[in-house]
Design an enzyme around this catalytic site. Sequence first.
Site, mmCIF file in Angstrom:
data_model
loop_
_atom_site.group_PDB
_atom_site.id
_atom_site.type_symbol
_atom_site.label_atom_id
_atom_site.label_comp_id
_atom_site.label_asym_id
_atom_site.label_seq_id
_atom_site.Cartn_x
_atom_site.Cartn_y
_atom_site.Cartn_z
ATOM 1 N N SER A 1 46.941 40.562 38.139
ATOM 2 C CA SER A 1 46.507 41.015 39.462
ATOM 3 C C SER A 1 46.140 42.495 39.427
ATOM 4 O O SER A 1 45.463 42.994 40.323
ATOM 5 C CB SER A 1 47.610 40.786 40.507
ATOM 6 O OG SER A 1 48.837 41.338 40.080
ATOM 7 N N ASP B 1 51.529 38.925 31.941
ATOM 8 C CA ASP B 1 50.492 37.898 32.051
ATOM 9 C C ASP B 1 49.587 37.950 30.831
ATOM 10 O O ASP B 1 49.180 39.037 30.387
ATOM 11 C CB ASP B 1 49.612 38.168 33.294
ATOM 12 C CG ASP B 1 49.999 37.319 34.489
ATOM 13 O OD1 ASP B 1 50.829 36.404 34.340
ATOM 14 O OD2 ASP B 1 49.450 37.584 35.590
ATOM 15 N N LYS C 1 53.391 35.089 30.348
ATOM 16 C CA LYS C 1 53.107 34.049 31.344
ATOM 17 C C LYS C 1 51.669 33.598 31.172
ATOM 18 O O LYS C 1 50.789 34.433 30.966
ATOM 19 C CB LYS C 1 53.335 34.591 32.758
ATOM 20 C CG LYS C 1 52.961 33.598 33.863
ATOM 21 C CD LYS C 1 53.537 33.977 35.223
ATOM 22 C CE LYS C 1 52.780 35.045 35.981
ATOM 23 N NZ LYS C 1 51.379 34.695 36.282
ATOM 24 N N GLU D 1 48.634 30.736 32.866
ATOM 25 C CA GLU D 1 48.278 29.806 33.923
ATOM 26 C C GLU D 1 48.043 28.456 33.258
ATOM 27 O O GLU D 1 47.270 28.356 32.301
ATOM 28 C CB GLU D 1 47.047 30.307 34.679
ATOM 29 C CG GLU D 1 47.355 31.598 35.420
ATOM 30 C CD GLU D 1 46.232 32.091 36.316
ATOM 31 O OE1 GLU D 1 45.258 31.340 36.549
ATOM 32 O OE2 GLU D 1 46.332 33.234 36.801
ATOM 33 N N GLU E 1 52.731 29.006 42.468
ATOM 34 C CA GLU E 1 52.010 29.817 43.450
ATOM 35 C C GLU E 1 51.263 28.945 44.456
ATOM 36 O O GLU E 1 50.620 27.967 44.087
ATOM 37 C CB GLU E 1 50.999 30.741 42.731
ATOM 38 C CG GLU E 1 50.095 31.499 43.717
ATOM 39 C CD GLU E 1 49.309 32.649 43.129
ATOM 40 O OE1 GLU E 1 49.405 32.896 41.913
ATOM 41 O OE2 GLU E 1 48.588 33.299 43.910
HETATM 42 N N1 LIG Z 1 47.028 41.894 45.674
HETATM 43 C C1 LIG Z 1 47.134 40.642 45.232
HETATM 44 N N2 LIG Z 1 48.100 39.847 45.719
HETATM 45 C C2 LIG Z 1 48.230 38.568 45.276
HETATM 46 O O1 LIG Z 1 49.151 37.863 45.746
HETATM 47 C C3 LIG Z 1 47.310 38.104 44.304
HETATM 48 C C4 LIG Z 1 46.318 38.991 43.816
HETATM 49 N N3 LIG Z 1 46.248 40.236 44.297
HETATM 50 N N4 LIG Z 1 45.412 38.614 42.895
HETATM 51 C C5 LIG Z 1 45.579 37.353 42.226
HETATM 52 C C6 LIG Z 1 46.148 36.341 43.124
HETATM 53 C C7 LIG Z 1 45.233 35.904 44.249
HETATM 54 N N5 LIG Z 1 46.173 35.501 45.253
HETATM 55 C C8 LIG Z 1 45.837 34.990 46.508
HETATM 56 C C9 LIG Z 1 44.808 35.532 47.236
HETATM 57 C C10 LIG Z 1 44.470 35.060 48.485
HETATM 58 C C11 LIG Z 1 45.158 33.997 49.023
HETATM 59 C C12 LIG Z 1 44.766 33.523 50.365
HETATM 60 O O2 LIG Z 1 44.101 34.197 51.079
HETATM 61 N N6 LIG Z 1 45.168 32.339 50.726
HETATM 62 C C13 LIG Z 1 44.887 31.815 52.059
HETATM 63 C C14 LIG Z 1 45.113 30.333 52.108
HETATM 64 C C15 LIG Z 1 43.950 29.528 51.696
HETATM 65 C C16 LIG Z 1 44.250 28.027 51.852
HETATM 66 O O3 LIG Z 1 44.870 27.641 52.844
HETATM 67 O O4 LIG Z 1 43.866 27.248 50.961
HETATM 68 C C17 LIG Z 1 45.893 32.409 53.050
HETATM 69 O O5 LIG Z 1 45.622 32.371 54.242
HETATM 70 O O6 LIG Z 1 46.947 32.908 52.595
HETATM 71 C C18 LIG Z 1 46.205 33.451 48.293
HETATM 72 C C19 LIG Z 1 46.549 33.950 47.039
HETATM 73 C C20 LIG Z 1 47.523 35.760 44.813
HETATM 74 N N7 LIG Z 1 47.355 36.804 43.816
HETATM 75 C C1 LIG Z 2 50.902 36.934 41.646
HETATM 76 C C2 LIG Z 2 51.612 36.880 40.342
HETATM 77 C C3 LIG Z 2 52.409 35.636 40.182
HETATM 78 C C4 LIG Z 2 50.634 37.061 39.210
HETATM 79 O O1 LIG Z 2 50.355 36.184 38.429
HETATM 80 C C5 LIG Z 2 49.981 38.366 39.102
HETATM 81 O O2 LIG Z 2 50.435 39.342 39.732
HETATM 82 O O3 LIG Z 2 49.006 38.447 38.356
HETATM 83 MG MG LIG Z 3 48.590 36.616 37.311
#
Ligand SMILES: Nc1nc(=O)c2c([nH]1)NC[C@@H]1CN(c3ccc(C(=O)N[C@@H](CCC(=O)O)C(=O)O)cc3)CN21
Ligand SMILES: CC(C)C(=O)C(=O)O
Ligand SMILES: [Mg+2]
Length: 271
Positions: A50, A88, A118, A120, A187
């Site tokens: 991330s 990662d 880690k 995926e 996740e």
């Molecule tokens: N700053 C940051 N935080 C994170 O948690 C994160 C990252 N970057 N980069 C890699 C992934 C991407 N992640 C994400 C990014 C966006 C959503 C998101 O917006 N999800 C929607 C739901 C979509 C659905 O219902 O299918 C939400 O409303 O949370 C989720 C995980 C988690 N990880």
């Molecule tokens: C969100 C966590 C689990 C991750 O894989 C990351 O920070 O890259």
């Molecule tokens: Mg990651």
Amino acid sequence: MSLSVNKRKITIPDLQSQKGRGRIVCLTAYTTPVARLMDPYVDMILVGDSLAMVAYGMESTMKVSLEMMIAHTRAVVKGASRACVIADMPFGSYEKSPEQAFKNASRLLAESGASGVKIEAGFEMLPTIRFLTQRGIPVTAHIGLLPQRANQYGGFRIQGRTGQEREELVKLAKNIEMSGAPLVLVEGVVESVAREIVNSVAIPVIGIGASPVCDGQVLVTDDILGLFSDFTPKFVKKYAHLSEEMENAFKNFAEEVRSGDFPTMEYCFKN
Ligand SMILES: Nc1nc(=O)c2c([nH]1)NC[C@@H]1CN(c3ccc(C(=O)N[C@@H](CCC(=O)O)C(=O)O)cc3)CN21
Ligand SMILES: CC(C)C(=O)C(=O)O
Ligand SMILES: [Mg+2]
């Protein structure tokens, strides 16, 4: 009982002993000072890919190199005296074959000092998980929402909403355990699926957006600090609003330099 009472370095077996006991506390870090600040309070520090989005302004996690992960993991290891550091594996560094994964994972661990990696994982990664864990590399398997596969899903999509997805995730978690992984990270899955996974495996399940049923919780540090705001997943709780504080500091410094209020004589050398 919490692992936090321990003074010595927390190992992966220590984390495994927490299955069904206290909850494992994990946050991401990419730098020494941030790792040092969280070290007394967390059990595990994840050097997440991330960092692509959080620290480099990239639009996905896909462009992180092994060299970037090694450099940041080494910095985090310097700041972590007791927390267990997991790094990662970047996109493209492990998917091709178990041999490719071993070559890059061993480099990542040897050059950084982290305790584990880690990846995926879908079913296709099971032979790789077995290959690495049989050769001394503890692999945490990340399942559910896989950011490195966002192009395939068409974004960051919550997983386990259909009956088929649900069955596959539970089966995958069981197979990951059988392949030797010491930990699984889940996740972005619905609560009922997370519960089924937690109850189906004897290894700890660390969740991000996977409900309180998990054996541990992880979030991206910049998200909980209110530092990163390009997007905010629903599962993020903000524990601080550092962007505002930083903005104020930058604004005040600029104003004081322009007005001549900084520096006053107390910040100057005199002979
Ligand atoms: N700053 C940051 N935080 C994170 O948690 C994160 C990252 N970057 N980069 C890699 C992934 C991407 N992640 C994400 C990014 C966006 C959503 C998101 O917006 N999800 C929607 C739901 C979509 C659905 O219902 O299918 C939400 O409303 O949370 C989720 C995980 C988690 N990880
Ligand atoms: C969100 C966590 C689990 C991750 O894989 C990351 O920070 O890259
Ligand atoms: Mg990651």
